[in-house]
Every structure is written in C-alpha cells, then in structure tokens.
Enzyme design. Structure first.
Site, short mmCIF file in Angstrom:
data_model
loop_
_atom_site.label_atom_id
_atom_site.label_comp_id
_atom_site.label_asym_id
_atom_site.label_seq_id
_atom_site.Cartn_x
_atom_site.Cartn_y
_atom_site.Cartn_z
N ASP B 10 0.86 -1.18 0.00
CA ASP B 10 0.00 0.00 0.00
C ASP B 10 0.90 1.24 0.00
O ASP B 10 1.72 1.40 0.90
CB ASP B 10 -0.86 -0.06 1.28
CG ASP B 10 -1.89 1.05 1.32
OD1 ASP B 10 -2.01 1.78 0.32
OD2 ASP B 10 -2.56 1.19 2.36
N ASP B 112 -2.84 2.37 -6.20
CA ASP B 112 -1.79 2.44 -5.18
C ASP B 112 -1.75 1.24 -4.25
O ASP B 112 -1.16 1.29 -3.18
CB ASP B 112 -1.95 3.72 -4.36
CG ASP B 112 -3.27 3.77 -3.61
OD1 ASP B 112 -4.19 3.05 -4.01
OD2 ASP B 112 -3.38 4.53 -2.63
N GLU B 113 -2.42 0.16 -4.64
CA GLU B 113 -2.43 -1.03 -3.77
C GLU B 113 -2.32 -2.29 -4.61
O GLU B 113 -2.93 -2.37 -5.67
CB GLU B 113 -3.78 -1.14 -3.04
CG GLU B 113 -3.91 -0.27 -1.84
CD GLU B 113 -5.28 -0.46 -1.20
OE1 GLU B 113 -5.58 -1.58 -0.73
OE2 GLU B 113 -6.07 0.50 -1.21
#
Lengths: 83, 417
Positions: B10, B112-113
């Site tokens: 993350d 973003d993960e």
C-alpha cells in the site's frame, strides 16, 4: 532547477555526454558554460520518471565549480539541477 | 508450512507522495510530505475536493473528500497541488515492475495497492518473508522515492488489514495466531468492507470492535445483516481464501457506482440523460470487467441547493448491457426529478450476480446484439484508451463522453481490478 539549451554528444552505444550548455540569466541574456569534466553519471527513476544524472565540473569566471545536469528521458529536456 | 504467504503493498498517501517526489526530482526546495499540503481537484470546474493529504495536513483535521475551501479554513497556509493522473500511472507501473521481479502473481487492486502471492518463493528466498518485504519496501523507497507499507499474512484480507496497522514505511505481519492481539482491539469500522452504514448497524447491536464482532453469535449477524453478516463474521476471524489473481476481480463487492459533479447546473432532460449515459458507460465497463450482471439500478441527484435524493428499481432480468442500464436510469431519473437545477448526478448498480448464466425473460428486449457491441467497445477502449471510441451524441456537447473514475488517457481502473 532550470531547463538549459544543451550541446551533447551521443556515442554509438547510446551513451550521452554533455559538452556545453546555455542558460538564461535574470536579464534575459544567455550564459554559456563549457563542461570540462563529467565526474560521474547515474540513472534515477524517482516517481517512475527516468532521468540521467551527470555530476560535472567547469571553470566559471576563474572558479572551479561542481554542478549536476539532468536529462529527462520522457521529455528529452536537459536541466541544470544543482550549482 | 502448507499455508500461503500473501503480501499487500500500500503506497502511503499515494497521490501526495507521488506529487512530492516528482516535484523534488524537478528541483523543489521543500518536500510536500513534510508540510501541510493536499492534492485537490479544480475548484473552477467544481471538483474542488481533497483527494489526498500529507501527514502534517491530517493534524489540522483535514479529511479526504472534504471541500478544498473548508480545508483551507482549517489551515490557511495549506499548499494545494493539482492531481496528475499520468504521473500516478507511471509511479504505479514502476512499482509493479519492481514487485514482478519477486513474484509472477501480482494483483493490482487499485492504482496504489496490490497483492502478491509469495508462496512459490518459499524455497527460493529462504522463507524469511519479513526480510524480503523489507527489501522490497526499501527498494521502492530508494529507487522510486516514495514509501509503502507492506502487510504479510496467509490470505489477502489479513495482509490488507496488516498493511493498515502501521504507516508510513513499515512491514507488519498479521498471521492467524496474531488476530486476537493485533486485529480484535481495532474499531469495527477498520475491518475491510465495513463502511459507514454497516458500522452504524453494528454499533446499534452493541458491536464496537472487531473482537466484539468475532464473538457475536453468527446466526444473529445473519438474521440482522443477511449474507453480509456471514461475510463480516468470517472476516473478523481472518477467514478469506480468494486467489491472488493477476487479472483482477475481487469477488465480494456489493455494487458499482459512479457519480460526477457537473461544471454547470443541468436544467433540461436531454443534458441530464447525456450525463447519465456518460456515467453508465463507465459503470457498465466496470461491471463487465468484474464478470458481473446487476439486478438493481439506482440514480441519485444532488441539486444546486445541495439537496440529495435517489430512486432505485429492481430489474426483471439481470444485465450487464450499457444500453439496458441507461434506459432504466433514464426512466428512474424522469420519474424522480422535480425540475430543480442539478449539480451532481450518480448511477449505481447493485444486487450483483455472475454473468455466465442469465435467466432470460420472454417479455424483455433481446440485448444479445448490444452485449456484443459492448464487448467490442470495451476491448477497443482497453487497447487504445478510454476515449478512443465514444457516442456521437457527445460531439460538440459540453460533456465528457465517459465520467466517473475515468480520466482522459487514463486506462480503465476500478476498485474491482
């Protein structure tokens, strides 16, 4: 960090070496700096943005100065990063 | 050791970190991450909300999603930078490149993960996962300039919960034997898939922590929350066994929705229908990418006086067809709109089911041809960009042909990837 007008040479293997650059000063005139020596070159990929970094040295007005030039691969722009 | 090893990666304050690193690379004297700063939408087009905030900005009580104007009131020296989605894509792709050096099973969960299945690396890397995760984290920091939190566990749920435990720049484990100690004391809202509405319901049942939820009689939860209750109970015990799928698709989602604030007030049916169509286009694409059909369509309207209302209808036949959803959305809009100037419109589909078998109706239109067109359009958009084909009706209109979760030249992204 300022963009500069650059004269560089590219070898057959793709390696670039900066030779001389011009940058604009405050009154709009241009200063020309000859790159005397490239001390080391490096590649960085900060934020996924590839840049070639050159630490160089030159005699400017009789004083030996060390500075960094950067070449941004995605835009083909040269920057004077640190002086 | 027969269990799997899953990493969840993350990016910390993703949009803001990426803006900050790019600025530093281009000679910025200050690091935005160390100052009260936000990434905010354009106020001129009425998209002025906080998209991401720095840790110092958080100390002023600034929250993601609130208007930029109110954030500035909380902190007058706040630095506001605009979003740059192309930069974000490049950062995300550069991170994936590093991750793919460690595992062939990397699932992009959002920009973003991502999840990584490291089980197969057990023999190769010697089994010291903490060390490998630290190496990945440090490489991303040194090579790309931004920090990540990595969660390690035996399934995707626990890995995701683990990466939330410590931020920024951290590696945290949450193995099943650590659930009681590390996960149960957390507020129930911190559990994955527990949103505001579920939290309220659980609180009213006297459930405040994940531990409370885990110790509640499952039959009671099912009675109150139906299948959702069963799922939350399993999650509270760290039970989840979906595969890390490099091609995406998270099975447990309730619905898919898109909404947009329009840069002018909409006052006629024709324009409103166009906005609905632009939203349905993206909702439909996301629905089909997740291999779902929907049985419920909902339209929400927010007026220029900021009054919101919504209407929904159950469909007789589940569908994933853009035109079918659009027709229903228009009918719902026409029957609910009271004629006030509209600032914001939303379309949401829910009551999802798989799209492999569909019960057809004798009385409904045959959408088969439309579904083929949808599939062709989706493929073109995936290959050549989201704006490579759009409906002629949007030509010379002031409206974008696709809205909600889509940015010009930005490949299709969704929470179900």
């Amino acid at each position: 960090m300022k963009t500069v007008k650059m004269l560089s040479v590219t070898e057959e293997n793709g390696m670039q070496t900066p030779l001389k650059f011009q940058l604009k000063n405050e009154d709009g005139g241009r200063i020309t700096v000859k790159v005397d020596n490239v001390i080391f070159r490096n590649e960085e990929k900060l934020a996924g943005n590839k840049m070639l970094v050159y630490r160089c040295q030159s005699q400017i007005n009789g004083v030996l100065k060390v500075f960094e030039l950067k070449y941004e691969v995605s835009t083909c722009k040269w920057y004077l990063y640190k002086m | 050791m027969n269990h799997r090893i899953i990493f969840h990666i993350d990016v910390n304050s993703a949009f803001l970190s990426w803006n900050a690193v790019y600025a530093l690379q281009h000679g910025a004297k200050v690091d935005l991450r160390e100052l009260p700063s936000i990434v905010g939408g354009n106020q001129a087009t009425r998209h002025g909300i906080v998209l991401a905030k720095s840790i110092p900005a958080k100390k002023y009580g600034i929250q993601t999603g609130e208007p930029v104007v109110s954030a500035k009131k909380k902190c007058p020296n706040l630095i506001v930078t605009p979003p740059d989605y192309l930069l974000y894509m490049r950062c995300s792709e550069a991170m994936l490149e590093i991750l793919r050096e460690y595992s062939d099973k990397v699932q992009v969960f959002s920009i973003d993960e991502c999840f990584m299945d490291m089980t197969c690396m057990r023999r190769l890397l010697g089994g010291d996962y903490y060390k490998i995760a630290t190496e990945i984290k440090d490489r991303i920091k040194n090579e790309l300039g931004f920090t990540v939190s990595i969660g390690i566990s035996t399934n995707k749920l626990l890995a995701k919960m683990a990466s939330d435990l410590k931020k920024p720049d951290a590696v945290v484990t949450l193995f099943p034997e650590e659930i009681k100690e590390k996960m149960w004391p957390l507020p129930v809202r911190d559990l994955y898939m527990c949103g505001e509405a579920t939290e309220k319901k659980l609180n009213s049942m006297g459930i405040y922590t994940i531990g409370d939820l885990a110790q509640t009689e499952p039959r009671y939860l099912i009675y109150k929350l139906k299948s959702w209750g069963q799922m939350l109970y399993s999650f509270a015990h760290g039970i989840e066994n979906s595969e890390v799928n490099p091609n995406g698709s998270i099975p447990y989602i309730k619905g898919i929705g898109n909404s947009c604030t329009i840069s002018f007030d909409v006052e006629d049916y024709e324009t409103a229908h166009k906005v609905l169509l632009s939203l349905v286009e993206t909702v439909g694409m996301r629905l089909r990418r997740g291999n779902f059909c929907c049985r419920l369509v909902q339209v929400s309207i927010k007026t220029n006086k900021l009054i919101s209302y919504s209407h929904q209808k159950k469909l007789e036949v589940p569908t994933d067809c853009t035109n079918a959803i659009y027709e229903e959305a228009c009918r719902l809009f026409d029957s609910s709109w009271k004629g006030e100037p509209i600032r914001h419109l939303g379309v949401r589909v829910s009551d999802l089911c798989g799209n492999d078998f569909i019960q057809l109706s004798l009385f409904d239109k045959n959408w088969e041809k439309q579904r083929l067109i949808d599939r062709a359009v989706d493929e073109i958009r995936m290959k050549y960009g989201s704006h490579s084909v759009f409906r002629a009706g949007f030509l010379h209109s002031r409206l974008a042909p696709l809205q909600g979760g889509i940015v010009e030249d930005f490949p299709v992204m969704s929470s179900i990837l």
